[in-house]
Design an enzyme around this catalytic site. Structure first.
Site, PDB file in Angstrom:
ATOM      1  N   ASN A   1     -12.210  -3.246   0.725  1.00 29.94           N
ATOM      2  CA  ASN A   1     -11.171  -3.596   1.684  1.00 29.94           C
ATOM      3  C   ASN A   1     -11.971  -3.815   2.936  1.00 29.94           C
ATOM      4  O   ASN A   1     -12.312  -4.874   3.252  1.00 29.94           O
ATOM      5  CB  ASN A   1      -9.957  -2.256   1.574  1.00 29.94           C
ATOM      6  CG  ASN A   1      -8.930  -2.558   2.671  1.00 29.94           C
ATOM      7  OD1 ASN A   1      -8.399  -3.508   2.722  1.00 29.94           O
ATOM      8  ND2 ASN A   1      -8.625  -1.402   3.397  1.00 29.94           N
ATOM      9  N   GLU A   2     -11.729  -2.855   4.140  1.00 29.93           N
ATOM     10  CA  GLU A   2     -12.335  -2.851   5.271  1.00 29.93           C
ATOM     11  C   GLU A   2     -13.618  -2.383   5.232  1.00 29.93           C
ATOM     12  O   GLU A   2     -14.042  -1.139   5.690  1.00 29.93           O
ATOM     13  CB  GLU A   2     -11.413  -2.184   6.257  1.00 29.93           C
ATOM     14  CG  GLU A   2     -10.035  -3.084   6.483  1.00 29.93           C
ATOM     15  CD  GLU A   2      -9.412  -2.506   7.450  1.00 29.93           C
ATOM     16  OE1 GLU A   2      -9.586  -1.174   7.990  1.00 29.93           O
ATOM     17  OE2 GLU A   2      -8.433  -3.158   8.163  1.00 29.93           O
TER      18      GLU A   2
ATOM     19  N   CYS B   1      -6.620   0.942   2.871  1.00 30.83           N
ATOM     20  CA  CYS B   1      -7.611   1.935   2.766  1.00 30.83           C
ATOM     21  C   CYS B   1      -7.571   2.602   1.400  1.00 30.83           C
ATOM     22  O   CYS B   1      -8.631   3.413   0.846  1.00 30.83           O
ATOM     23  CB  CYS B   1      -7.485   2.803   3.925  1.00 30.83           C
ATOM     24  SG  CYS B   1      -7.929   2.039   5.457  1.00 30.83           S
TER      25      CYS B   1
ATOM     26  N   GLU C   1       0.822  -1.223  -0.062  1.00 30.51           N
ATOM     27  CA  GLU C   1      -0.066   0.029  -0.277  1.00 30.51           C
ATOM     28  C   GLU C   1       0.882   1.270  -0.129  1.00 30.51           C
ATOM     29  O   GLU C   1       2.146   1.042   0.635  1.00 30.51           O
ATOM     30  CB  GLU C   1      -0.804  -0.016   1.354  1.00 30.51           C
ATOM     31  CG  GLU C   1      -1.721   1.378   1.238  1.00 30.51           C
ATOM     32  CD  GLU C   1      -2.815   1.339   2.219  1.00 30.51           C
ATOM     33  OE1 GLU C   1      -2.741   0.314   3.114  1.00 30.51           O
ATOM     34  OE2 GLU C   1      -3.913   1.860   2.165  1.00 30.51           O
TER      35      GLU C   1
END
Ligand code: AHR
Length: 658
Positions: A375-376, A241, A45
């Site tokens: 993702n989350e 994120c 990331e």
């Protein structure tokens, strides 16, 4: 009965001050589940200056003059410099015009500060390039320097070259410069010289010639090498994120990250402002390291590419307002992005996106097999958004395995809600994240032992041991990761991939730690966690072997004295991994069952990471990059049972041959 006898024996031994020998039974009768090649991988990331200023070897910051608050951020202009915005690259329209300063003793030009300075090595070749024109026609000239502006010496420059520019048309110019000194914080300096005829400059770039695999739009060699050396089986990209965006506008848009680098539009980087206590107002994403470079690097390091794309939900941590997200019935452009990415990676060269890939230099498909959506994410919003992606991808590409998410937590309300939802939707894998403290890692050795074998499979997609109050890289946290990973290995029939996170951090630009690999502008080091990952990658083996102590898996459970263990087969080799999380050396015996009467097992030696008490909270550093590294140990014996020890605070791999 047998257990109570054993625990009585243990009590007597400990009263006598003797450590009990723990017998580890390893059943060689039959090979267990195959170990997926993807089991140990990497998570990338762009956090901590992992891309621009890190792995991406570009040394110029704000090379296209597109930083939104100040087109000259990262630059110091002198003399007559004007920012204009009708440049040759429509998605990066800004450029600079350098004109005569109006007096023969004055100068026009620009300095670029790079990322925490520009690190260069004595005698090494650096490729300077720029798009330029002489707007009035005719000829002009630039002088290109690397300078040490803090120098007390006669002059500032480390090297100096002249670059003639001619003609009204925009053209790419380049030259090679070689600094005469090594310096971690030099400055790129551009002077308008010659007749001082006005010159326009766009996309000013400086790369080391010696990049990973020699690619011109290349990667920093030491950092890419550190990835290659991990032997990763899977490569997750671009996050994290960053996939989601603080708003959907700023999500990672893969289509903006391919094609000529000059025309890849700048995106903000949420890690600029997510933590105001570590604020970096100059942190953006140039997308110079984009999806093509990701697929190419995956291929070069031998890892399966695993792209993660937005599911149409902006970061839920940052958005309580439902309007921040794309309504389910308007998801088609997001779904099309996913389908187009599959075409970019795998499609024929005459398909629209396959053609883009081929034009970038890779006509052969990248053979992508996985895609992650979201993702989350959490709440019912996520399954509602995921479902149409699943339907569309399944219909067009039944061969692609799809990764869904279990939210940001390793357990709890969202996790308990999302796992059954992922089963219902028949996701192929479920991404789990756990940045957790010591006691969590010590208690989770058996985490996957009871997971439903019917699937979906597990992707432990982000994890690291984050000790309370000790959120920095240190040996003990890495040791507990090694301990936990015995449970990943034992359950390789259900865990298909696991990727530590985050991967990279610049020592002057981090927002999050611990991280796997650290660097400044010239040096880098591999953390103890890197060595843990590397050992698992190197000794991955082909099949699980059943390893027990008193008929129970060795998971650091009560009565197991802080030991964690697993074993794998690799041809006729056996790798037994044992983690001793305690401060006492412990005698162990490796007891091989299921062998034919006369068959034996021979110890070949081993490799071990260990630390004394005084180094438990330390890690490698730029100045001491090899304070910790695995050391070979001798380990001998032949038979059905071999006695040895597991030293205090150690992760050992015992290598044997059958
Ligand atoms: O790895 C850092 C961040 O941790 C990731 O971006 C996110 O997915 C997680 O919360």
């Amino acid at each position: 009965m047998r257990k109570s006898f054993l625990s009585l024996a243990a009590t007597l031994l400990s009263m006598a001050g003797l450590a009990q020998t723990h017998q580890l039974d390893i059943n060689l009768k039959k090979a267990g589940a195959p170990i997926p090649s993807t089991l140990y991988g990497i998570f990338f990331e762009d956090i901590n200056y992992a891309a621009d200023g890190g792995l991406y070897a570009e040394l110029v910051k704000n090379r296209s003059f597109e930083f939104p608050n100040d087109a000259l951020q990262g630059w110091k202009a002198f003399g007559k410099v004007e920012v204009r915005e009708d440049g040759p690259f429509e998605r990066n329209p800004h450029y600079v015009r350098l004109s005569d300063p109006g007096h023969p003793h004055k100068w026009t030009g620009l300095d670029n500060e790079g990322f925490f300075g520009i690190g260069v090595k004595e005698g090494a070749a650096y490729r300077f390039s720029v798009w330029a024109r002489v707007p009035d026609g005719g000829e002009s000239q630039l002088r290109i320097e690397l300078a040490n502006t803090a120098s007390m010496g006669e002059n500032h420059y480390l090297c100096q070259e002249t670059l003639p520019v001619a003609g009204k048309e925009w053209k790419k110019y380049q030259l090679i410069i070689r600094p005469d000194r090594t310096l971690d914080k030099s400055v790129l300096r551009i002077f308008l010289t010659g007749g001082r005829n006005t010159v326009d400059l766009e996309h000013v770039s400086l790369f080391p010639v010696d990049t990973w695999m020699g690619h011109e739009n290349g990667l920093r060699k030491d950092l890419a090498q550190a990835l290659y050396d991990l032997r990763p089986g899977v490569f997750r990209f671009p996050g994290g994120c960053i996939v989601e965006g603080t708003d959907l506008e700023t999500r990672y848009n893969w289509k903006n990250s391919v094609g000529p680098v000059e025309n890849r539009p700048l995106n903000e980087n949420r890690w600029e402002y997510t933590f105001p206590h570590r604020f970096y107002p100059d942190y953006y994403q140039s997308y110079g390291l984009g999806f093509y470079e990701f697929f190419q690097l995956s291929e070069e390091i031998g890892a399966e590419p695993l792209p993660i794309l937005s599911c149409g939900l902006a970061c839920q941590f940052q958005n309580e307002n439902p309007d921040a997200h794309c309504p389910v019935d308007e998801l088609q452009p997001f779904i099309q992005d996913a389908l187009d990415l599959i075409e970019f990676a795998n499609g024929p060269v005459d398909s629209p996106w396959g053609k883009v890939r081929a034009e970038m230099g890779h006509p052969a498909p990248f053979n992508m097999k996985y895609i992650g959506i979201g993702n989350e994410q959490w709440d019912s919003l996520y399954p509602e958004h995921l479902e149409p992606f699943l339907k569309a991808i399944r219909a067009a590409h039944p061969e692609i395995r799809i990764v869904g998410s279990s939210g940001p937590d390793s357990e709890g309300k969202q996790f308990d809600y999302l796992w059954p939802e992922m089963k219902r939707l028949k996701a192929d894998l479920v991404d789990e994240h756990f940045y957790r403290p010591y006691d969590w890692f010590l208690a989770q050795g058996a985490r996957y032992d009871k997971y439903d074998r019917k699937g979906p499979k597990v992707f432990a997609g982000e994890y690291a041991c984050h000790a309370k109050g000790k959120k920095w890289n240190h040996f003990y946290a890495s040791l507990l990761e090694a301990a936990f990973m015995t449970g990943i290995e034992r359950n390789a029939d259900i865990v298909e991939m696991a990727t530590y996170a985050p991967l990279f951090a610049h020592v002057e630009g981090w927002q999050w730690r611990p991280d796997l690999i650290w660097y400044d502008n010239l040096r880098s080091f591999r953390s103890v966690s890197w060595h843990v990952q590397q050992l698992y990658g190197q000794y991955r083996g082909s099949n699980c072997l059943k390893l027990t102590m008193n008929d129970a898996n060795v998971t650091g459970a009560e009565g197991q004295d802080g030991l964690f263990a697993s074993a794998v087969l690799d041809g006729n080799r056996i790798y037994v991994k044992v983690v001793n999380t305690t401060d006492k050396e412990q005698p162990i015996s490796l007891n091989f069952t299921g062998l034919k009467k006369k068959a034996t097992v021979k110890a070949l030696g081993g490799t071990r990471l260990s630390a004394c008490n005084c180094k438990l909270y330390k890690d490698n550093t730029l100045d001491e990059p090899e304070l910790f590294k695995p050391a070979p140990f001798s380990f001998e014996g032949e038979g059905k049972r071999i006695d040895t020890t597991a030293p205090a605070y150690s992760f050992s791999i015992y290598v044997l041959e059958k």
